[in-house]
Enzyme design. Structure first.
Site, PDB file in Angstrom:
ATOM      1  N   CYS A 119      60.292 -41.457 -70.505  1.00 28.56           N
ATOM      2  CA  CYS A 119      60.895 -41.141 -69.316  1.00 28.56           C
ATOM      3  C   CYS A 119      60.346 -41.404 -67.916  1.00 28.56           C
ATOM      4  CB  CYS A 119      60.884 -39.451 -69.518  1.00 28.56           C
ATOM      5  SG  CYS A 119      61.913 -39.012 -71.091  1.00 28.56           S
ATOM      6  N   HIS A 252      62.296 -36.710 -62.680  1.00 29.92           N
ATOM      7  CA  HIS A 252      62.963 -36.795 -63.808  1.00 29.92           C
ATOM      8  C   HIS A 252      63.640 -35.732 -64.311  1.00 29.92           C
ATOM      9  CE1 HIS A 252      63.533 -37.552 -67.848  1.00 29.92           C
ATOM     10  NE2 HIS A 252      62.699 -37.001 -68.525  1.00 29.92           N
ATOM     11  N   ASN A 282      69.051 -35.031 -70.153  1.00 30.45           N
ATOM     12  CA  ASN A 282      67.855 -35.739 -70.181  1.00 30.45           C
ATOM     13  C   ASN A 282      68.144 -37.296 -70.460  1.00 30.45           C
ATOM     14  OD1 ASN A 282      65.379 -37.044 -70.315  1.00 30.45           O
ATOM     15  ND2 ASN A 282      64.342 -35.460 -71.255  1.00 30.45           N
TER      16      ASN A 282
HETATM   17  O1  UT7 Z   1      61.877 -36.056 -71.021  1.00 28.60           O
HETATM   18  C1  UT7 Z   1      60.259 -35.976 -71.133  1.00 28.60           C
HETATM   19  C2  UT7 Z   1      59.932 -34.641 -70.818  1.00 28.60           C
HETATM   20  N1  UT7 Z   1      60.627 -33.669 -71.435  1.00 28.60           N
HETATM   21  C3  UT7 Z   1      60.415 -32.488 -71.026  1.00 28.60           C
HETATM   22  O2  UT7 Z   1      60.058 -32.383 -69.824  1.00 28.60           O
HETATM   23  C4  UT7 Z   1      60.785 -31.240 -71.982  1.00 28.60           C
HETATM   24  C5  UT7 Z   1      59.848 -30.057 -71.833  1.00 28.60           C
HETATM   25  N2  UT7 Z   1      60.117 -28.950 -72.457  1.00 28.60           N
HETATM   26  C6  UT7 Z   1      61.272 -28.217 -72.337  1.00 28.60           C
HETATM   27  O3  UT7 Z   1      62.052 -28.632 -71.331  1.00 28.60           O
HETATM   28  C7  UT7 Z   1      61.244 -26.841 -73.034  1.00 28.60           C
HETATM   29  O4  UT7 Z   1      60.039 -26.758 -73.767  1.00 28.60           O
HETATM   30  C8  UT7 Z   1      62.380 -26.771 -74.200  1.00 28.60           C
HETATM   31  C9  UT7 Z   1      63.691 -26.719 -73.314  1.00 28.60           C
HETATM   32  C10 UT7 Z   1      62.589 -28.060 -74.888  1.00 28.60           C
HETATM   33  C11 UT7 Z   1      62.270 -25.467 -74.810  1.00 28.60           C
HETATM   34  O5  UT7 Z   1      62.137 -24.383 -74.056  1.00 28.60           O
HETATM   35  P1  UT7 Z   1      61.196 -23.268 -74.270  1.00 28.60           P
HETATM   36  O6  UT7 Z   1      61.516 -22.235 -73.492  1.00 28.60           O
HETATM   37  O7  UT7 Z   1      59.820 -24.154 -74.530  1.00 28.60           O
HETATM   38  O8  UT7 Z   1      61.724 -22.836 -75.712  1.00 28.60           O
HETATM   39  P2  UT7 Z   1      60.585 -22.839 -77.025  1.00 28.60           P
HETATM   40  O9  UT7 Z   1      60.375 -24.150 -77.570  1.00 28.60           O
HETATM   41  O10 UT7 Z   1      59.520 -22.007 -76.835  1.00 28.60           O
HETATM   42  O11 UT7 Z   1      61.604 -21.783 -77.866  1.00 28.60           O
HETATM   43  C12 UT7 Z   1      61.886 -20.736 -77.710  1.00 28.60           C
HETATM   44  C13 UT7 Z   1      62.987 -19.982 -78.973  1.00 28.60           C
HETATM   45  C14 UT7 Z   1      62.547 -20.281 -80.353  1.00 28.60           C
HETATM   46  O12 UT7 Z   1      62.741 -19.139 -81.033  1.00 28.60           O
HETATM   47  P3  UT7 Z   1      61.702 -17.969 -81.423  1.00 28.60           P
HETATM   48  O13 UT7 Z   1      60.535 -18.880 -82.185  1.00 28.60           O
HETATM   49  O14 UT7 Z   1      61.274 -17.559 -80.249  1.00 28.60           O
HETATM   50  O15 UT7 Z   1      62.408 -17.127 -82.331  1.00 28.60           O
HETATM   51  C15 UT7 Z   1      63.341 -21.633 -80.645  1.00 28.60           C
HETATM   52  O16 UT7 Z   1      63.391 -21.483 -82.087  1.00 28.60           O
HETATM   53  O17 UT7 Z   1      64.193 -20.843 -78.673  1.00 28.60           O
HETATM   54  C16 UT7 Z   1      64.801 -21.317 -79.876  1.00 28.60           C
HETATM   55  N3  UT7 Z   1      65.339 -22.623 -79.817  1.00 28.60           N
HETATM   56  C17 UT7 Z   1      66.612 -22.417 -79.632  1.00 28.60           C
HETATM   57  N4  UT7 Z   1      67.422 -21.467 -79.867  1.00 28.60           N
HETATM   58  C18 UT7 Z   1      69.023 -21.949 -79.547  1.00 28.60           C
HETATM   59  C19 UT7 Z   1      64.860 -23.633 -79.584  1.00 28.60           C
HETATM   60  N5  UT7 Z   1      65.881 -24.564 -79.228  1.00 28.60           N
HETATM   61  C20 UT7 Z   1      67.194 -23.732 -79.449  1.00 28.60           C
HETATM   62  C21 UT7 Z   1      68.408 -23.982 -79.353  1.00 28.60           C
HETATM   63  N6  UT7 Z   1      69.308 -23.040 -79.259  1.00 28.60           N
HETATM   64  N7  UT7 Z   1      68.935 -25.296 -79.173  1.00 28.60           N
END
Ligand code: UT7
Length: 325
Positions: A119, A252, A282
């Site tokens: 990215c 990005h 993305n």
């Molecule tokens: O392109 C290169 C750079 N990439 C990035 O910059 C991405 C950076 N990371 C992010 O943007 C975020 O970390 C994400 C969008 C990927 C995830 O958001 P988050 O707020 O960090 O969520 P998380 O991974 O901590 O997950 C929170 C909850 C989890 O459930 P529990 O364990 O709290 O019960 C996940 O299982 O959200 C759940 N979850 C979902 N729920 C519904 C994860 N993906 C989904 C989904 N739909 N698609």
């Protein structure tokens, strides 16, 4: 002093557009549960485009390149350097850049190669093109970010498959006595190679390992917020500028929360943040040139404006380029 300046921009999104509702329905049919609410709240993404199965990165790159050439009133023969940033090439080799050169009918023997910095690829590619222009290796470069990330997604993994899309963006950079690219700041830290990767490979006629994207989202999020600020500040310092000189922040497009956090850290108003992640998700190396082209075509970015372009991604890689448009 000799500069390279952006003459024109172009972009292309494949026609198949899936809103969150479309994707949620498709995933539900496969037993994968997600929601429009979760995707919008956590990322700001509302839609993404997926290329048809036979469409490759070079085809998306070709469409974006044609648009950039046309906006600049240029012909393919005017180009003497091609750099494509991509992590989803058409094939193992040759590069997407050489395939694009052939598609454009450029037979002047100009150098053409890919840059693979995920990215951050576009800011890396732009910096390399700027350096090659400054050393008189090239006069007019076509720099493209093109990706078909839909090919490397695991549609059973809801933590990643809702985030990415396909597309391409292009700029034409030209040698100039007026600015131009003012400064770049590029970095990588391979210690974090496992937090965002596609671990599979091709060997002995087989795919070895898992050929789909794996990401520790929270770990990437945490690192991204810090390094995007430091890279932007380093580029400003190199150019003798400050936060207040930036007219538009074009980061990005991965997550609106990361983008807003960087905007705040740079003490900029949210009005100055260019946001397209809602429309294409993305798109990795394509996201910055896509957002730049949108900002130019919508009339937001005007000649003379100071732009901060910044990328972050797998590797771990990151970087910023300060450009007077
Ligand atoms: O392109 C290169 C750079 N990439 C990035 O910059 C991405 C950076 N990371 C992010 O943007 C975020 O970390 C994400 C969008 C990927 C995830 O958001 P988050 O707020 O960090 O969520 P998380 O991974 O901590 O997950 C929170 C909850 C989890 O459930 P529990 O364990 O709290 O019960 C996940 O299982 O959200 C759940 N979850 C979902 N729920 C519904 C994860 N993906 C989904 C989904 N739909 N698609």
């Amino acid at each position: 002093m000799k500069y390279s300046r952006i003459v024109s921009t172009g972009s292309y999104l494949p026609p198949r557009r899936l809103t969150n509702a479309d994707l949620v329905a498709e995933l539900a049919a496969k037993g994968v549960e997600t929601s429009d609410e979760w995707i919008v709240d956590r990322t700001g993404i509302r839609a993404r485009h997926f290329a048809a199965p036979e469409v490759t990165s070079s085809e998306l790159a070709y469409e974006a390149a044609l648009q950039a050439l046309s906006s600049g009133g240029l012909q393919p023969v005017d180009i003497d350097l091609i750099i494509v940033a991509t992590s989803t090439p058409d094939m193992v080799f040759p590069s997407v850049a050489t395939i694009l050169q052939n598609k454009l009918g450029i037979t002047n023997g100009c150098p053409a190669f890919d840059v693979q910095a995920v990215c951050s690829g576009f800011v890396y590619a732009l910096t390399v093109a700027d350096s090659l222009i400054k050393t008189s290796t090239a006069k007019r470069a076509l720099v493209v970010g093109a990706e078909v990330f839909s090919r490397i997604l695991d549609f059973k993994d809801r933590t990643t498959c809702v985030l990415f899309g396909d597309g391409a963006g292009a700029v034409i950079l030209e040698a100039s006595d007026t600015p131009g690219i003012l400064a770049s700041d590029l970095h990588a830290d391979g210690r974090h190679k496992d937090i965002l990767c596609v671990p599979g490979t091709v060997s002995g006629g087989l795919v070895l390992g898992d050929p789909t994207l794996k990401m520790d989202g929270p770990a990437v999020f945490k690192l991204a917020v810090g390094v995007l600020e430091s890279a932007a500040r380093a580029a400003l310092t190199k150019a003798g500028k400050t936060d207040a000189d930036i007219d538009w922040l074009i980061p990005h497009q991965a997550n609106i929360r990361i983008m807003q956090s960087t905007t705040k850290k740079l003490k900029m108003s949210m009005e100055k943040l260019i946001v397209t992640v809602d429309q294409h998700g993305n798109t990795s190396a394509a996201s910055i040139p896509l957002a730049l082209d949108f900002a130019v075509r919508s009339g937001k970015v005007k000649r003379g404006d100071m732009l901060m372009l910044e990328g972050v991604g797998g590797g771990f890689t990151w970087g910023a380029v300060l450009v007077q448009y």
